[in-house]
Motif scaffolding. Structure first.
Motif, PDB file in Angstrom:
ATOM      1  N   ASN A 157      -3.217  12.353  -7.595  1.00  8.76           N
ATOM      2  CA  ASN A 157      -3.625  11.969  -6.242  1.00  8.76           C
ATOM      3  C   ASN A 157      -2.514  12.215  -5.225  1.00  8.76           C
ATOM      4  OD1 ASN A 157      -6.181  11.155  -7.019  1.00  8.76           O
ATOM      5  ND2 ASN A 157      -5.592   9.011  -7.310  1.00  8.76           N
ATOM      6  N   HIS A 158      -1.256  12.113  -5.677  1.00  2.00           N
ATOM      7  CA  HIS A 158      -0.129  12.316  -4.772  1.00  2.00           C
ATOM      8  C   HIS A 158       0.157  13.794  -4.520  1.00  2.00           C
ATOM      9  CE1 HIS A 158       1.998   8.134  -5.190  1.00  2.00           C
ATOM     10  NE2 HIS A 158       0.726   8.031  -4.851  1.00  2.00           N
ATOM     11  N   PHE A 170      -1.779  15.611   0.524  1.00  2.00           N
ATOM     12  CA  PHE A 170      -1.863  14.725   1.679  1.00  2.00           C
ATOM     13  C   PHE A 170      -2.995  15.264   2.528  1.00  2.00           C
ATOM     14  CE2 PHE A 170      -1.031  13.523   6.024  1.00  2.00           C
ATOM     15  CZ  PHE A 170      -0.543  12.226   5.942  1.00  2.00           C
ATOM     16  N   GLU A 176       2.928   2.562  -5.694  1.00  2.49           N
ATOM     17  CA  GLU A 176       1.917   3.172  -6.571  1.00  2.49           C
ATOM     18  C   GLU A 176       2.580   3.929  -7.717  1.00  2.49           C
ATOM     19  OE1 GLU A 176      -0.403   5.696  -4.095  1.00  2.49           O
ATOM     20  OE2 GLU A 176      -1.568   4.063  -3.211  1.00  2.49           O
ATOM     21  N   LEU A 177       3.632   4.682  -7.398  1.00  2.16           N
ATOM     22  CA  LEU A 177       4.289   5.500  -8.411  1.00  2.16           C
ATOM     23  C   LEU A 177       4.994   4.636  -9.455  1.00  2.16           C
ATOM     24  CD1 LEU A 177       4.711   8.465  -9.127  1.00  2.16           C
ATOM     25  CD2 LEU A 177       6.810   8.427  -7.765  1.00  2.16           C
ATOM     26  N   TYR A 203      13.723  11.368  -0.887  1.00  2.00           N
ATOM     27  CA  TYR A 203      13.019  10.599  -1.923  1.00  2.00           C
ATOM     28  C   TYR A 203      13.801  10.778  -3.216  1.00  2.00           C
ATOM     29  CZ  TYR A 203       8.650   8.583  -3.885  1.00  2.00           C
ATOM     30  OH  TYR A 203       7.694   7.770  -4.459  1.00  2.00           O
ATOM     31  N   THR A 240      -2.548   8.865 -10.746  1.00  2.00           N
ATOM     32  CA  THR A 240      -1.795   8.593  -9.520  1.00  2.00           C
ATOM     33  C   THR A 240      -1.004   9.808  -9.083  1.00  2.00           C
ATOM     34  OG1 THR A 240      -1.630   6.230  -9.996  1.00  2.00           O
ATOM     35  CG2 THR A 240       0.010   7.157  -8.495  1.00  2.00           C
ATOM     36  N   LYS A 275       5.688  12.642  -0.930  1.00  2.50           N
ATOM     37  CA  LYS A 275       5.059  12.285  -2.201  1.00  2.50           C
ATOM     38  C   LYS A 275       4.460  13.507  -2.887  1.00  2.50           C
ATOM     39  CE  LYS A 275       0.364  11.010  -0.675  1.00  2.50           C
ATOM     40  NZ  LYS A 275      -0.660   9.929  -0.693  1.00  2.50           N
ATOM     41  N   THR A 300       0.808  -1.222   0.000  1.00  2.00           N
ATOM     42  CA  THR A 300       0.000   0.000   0.000  1.00  2.00           C
ATOM     43  C   THR A 300       0.842   1.273   0.000  1.00  2.00           C
ATOM     44  OG1 THR A 300      -0.141   0.013   2.426  1.00  2.00           O
ATOM     45  CG2 THR A 300      -1.844  -1.199   1.240  1.00  2.00           C
ATOM     46  N   ARG A 301       2.108   1.178  -0.284  1.00  2.86           N
ATOM     47  CA  ARG A 301       3.003   2.330  -0.182  1.00  2.86           C
ATOM     48  C   ARG A 301       2.951   3.207  -1.432  1.00  2.86           C
ATOM     49  NH1 ARG A 301       7.257   0.192   3.141  1.00  2.86           N
ATOM     50  NH2 ARG A 301       8.809   1.624   2.290  1.00  2.86           N
ATOM     51  N   ASP A 302       3.166   4.505  -1.246  1.00  2.00           N
ATOM     52  CA  ASP A 302       3.123   5.436  -2.371  1.00  2.00           C
ATOM     53  C   ASP A 302       4.249   5.172  -3.371  1.00  2.00           C
ATOM     54  OD1 ASP A 302       5.380   7.756  -1.634  1.00  2.00           O
ATOM     55  OD2 ASP A 302       4.456   6.861   0.122  1.00  2.00           O
ATOM     56  N   GLU A 303       5.389   4.635  -2.915  1.00  2.00           N
ATOM     57  CA  GLU A 303       6.468   4.295  -3.841  1.00  2.00           C
ATOM     58  C   GLU A 303       6.009   3.234  -4.834  1.00  2.00           C
ATOM     59  OE1 GLU A 303      10.231   3.765  -1.204  1.00  2.00           O
ATOM     60  OE2 GLU A 303       8.421   3.831   0.030  1.00  2.00           O
TER      61      GLU A 303
END
Length: 318
Positions: free
Chosen positions: A294-295, A298, A234-235, A252, A291, A275, A229-232
């Motif tokens: 969405n990032h 926050f 997803e990206l 990052y 995506t 993110k 479920t991590r944003d990394e």
């Protein structure tokens, strides 16, 4: 020397209550700086963003891992069951038990994984610490080369010397300082520009090269390189050819398929704006999709409702 700049605003009920400051750099495929704000030419610790370079040092000395286990060797994993199974496979390849790990005892990073772990009657253990994949790979590399195992975290150990060389080679600069990371292994200081340069080289590397193998493992198994479920993850799923790794203290780094590198550091070390700033940087480069959009925020809550967000400081990315 410049200063960190405003990168993100904290907005609650239409009132700006704070900011996140930091630095961002984009490097060209040839390693030169294309765009930068803040401090990008002074030493900083990449923290876990160094892990792909650490994996490169191990591959150079015969680490035999491929696919999801290679991604796990460069991961800050969430402690999900498939992560733990993978770490045990790496240790088994070396003929070692979990007790050989020199990671600090911890709980899983992922909330659901942590809750399941505790419900199962477990406390803090070394194998669930987010760096255990890297440490298992360090042990396997040391075992294959006949190096001592008890002190594999020492900066003077042959393994760590190989890793330092790999970091310097890909960043195109010398390590300026050595310290101890949260997992007990050495952490090597680079400039933010050097970190971006390294990620561009990994992402743009030809298939089959050692750097290309690591980047391809991350792209093919992003859940092993981070978590489900991590944003990394997803990206990496959302942008073809993108390769990324986050680190502690608001670091990052991203590499794009054409060899472009991106690295950022938030001065206050918070992860929540990480993110957001990366998404704004990608959009500035003309890269966008659902995506990334969405990032760009926050969410901040008040009661049961979303009442604000951490969002990019627009003038910085104009």
């Amino acid at each position: 020397m410049t200063e960190p700049v405003l990168l993100a605003d904290v907005v609650r009920s239409d009132f700006v209550e704070g900011h996140h400051r930091g630095s961002v750099v984009v490097t060209n495929p040839d390693g030169t700086v294309d765009w930068a704000v803040g401090v990008v030419d002074q030493p900083m610790f990449p923290r876990s963003s160094n892990k792909p370079m650490q994996a490169l040092g191990m591959l150079r000395r015969g680490l035999p891992l491929t696919d999801e286990l290679l991604a796990l060797a460069g991961a800050s994993h969430s402690g999900e069951q498939f992560h733990l199974d993978g770490v045990r496979k790496i240790l088994a390849e070396a003929g070692l038990e979990e007790s050989a790990l020199r990671t600090p005892a911890a709980y899983p990073l992922d909330d659901d994984a942590r809750d399941a772990w505790v419900r199962g009657g477990h406390g803090k253990e070394r194998i669930v610490m987010n760096c255990s994949g890297k440490h298992a790979a360090m042990l396997l590399t040391s075992k294959l080369n006949g190096w001592s195992l008890d002190d594999y975290r020492s900066p003077d150990h042959p393994l760590q010397k190989e890793i330092r060389t790999a970091i310097e080679d890909t960043a195109g600069e010398q390590v300026s300082y050595v310290a101890v990371d949260g997992c007990g292994a050495p952490i090597f200081a680079l400039t933010l520009a050097g970190l971006a340069r390294s990620f561009g080289r990994f992402a743009g590397a030809a298939a089959g090269t050692l750097e290309g193998r690591i980047a391809d493992a991350f792209r093919a198994y992003p859940e092993y390189a981070s978590g489900s479920t991590r944003d990394e993850a997803e990206l990496m799923r959302a942008v073809n050819g993108l390769f990324c790794k986050a680190g502690a203290e608001g670091v990052y780094a991203v590499g794009l398929a054409d060899g472009t590198g991106i690295a950022l550091k938030l001065e206050d070390g918070t992860p929540r704006a990480r993110k957001v700033v990366m998404a704004a940087t990608l959009q500035r480069l003309g890269i966008t999709n659902e995506t990334i959009e969405n990032h760009l925020h926050f969410d901040l809550t008040g009661g049961d409702a979303v009442v604000g967000a951490v969002r990019p400081h627009a003038p910085t990315f104009a």
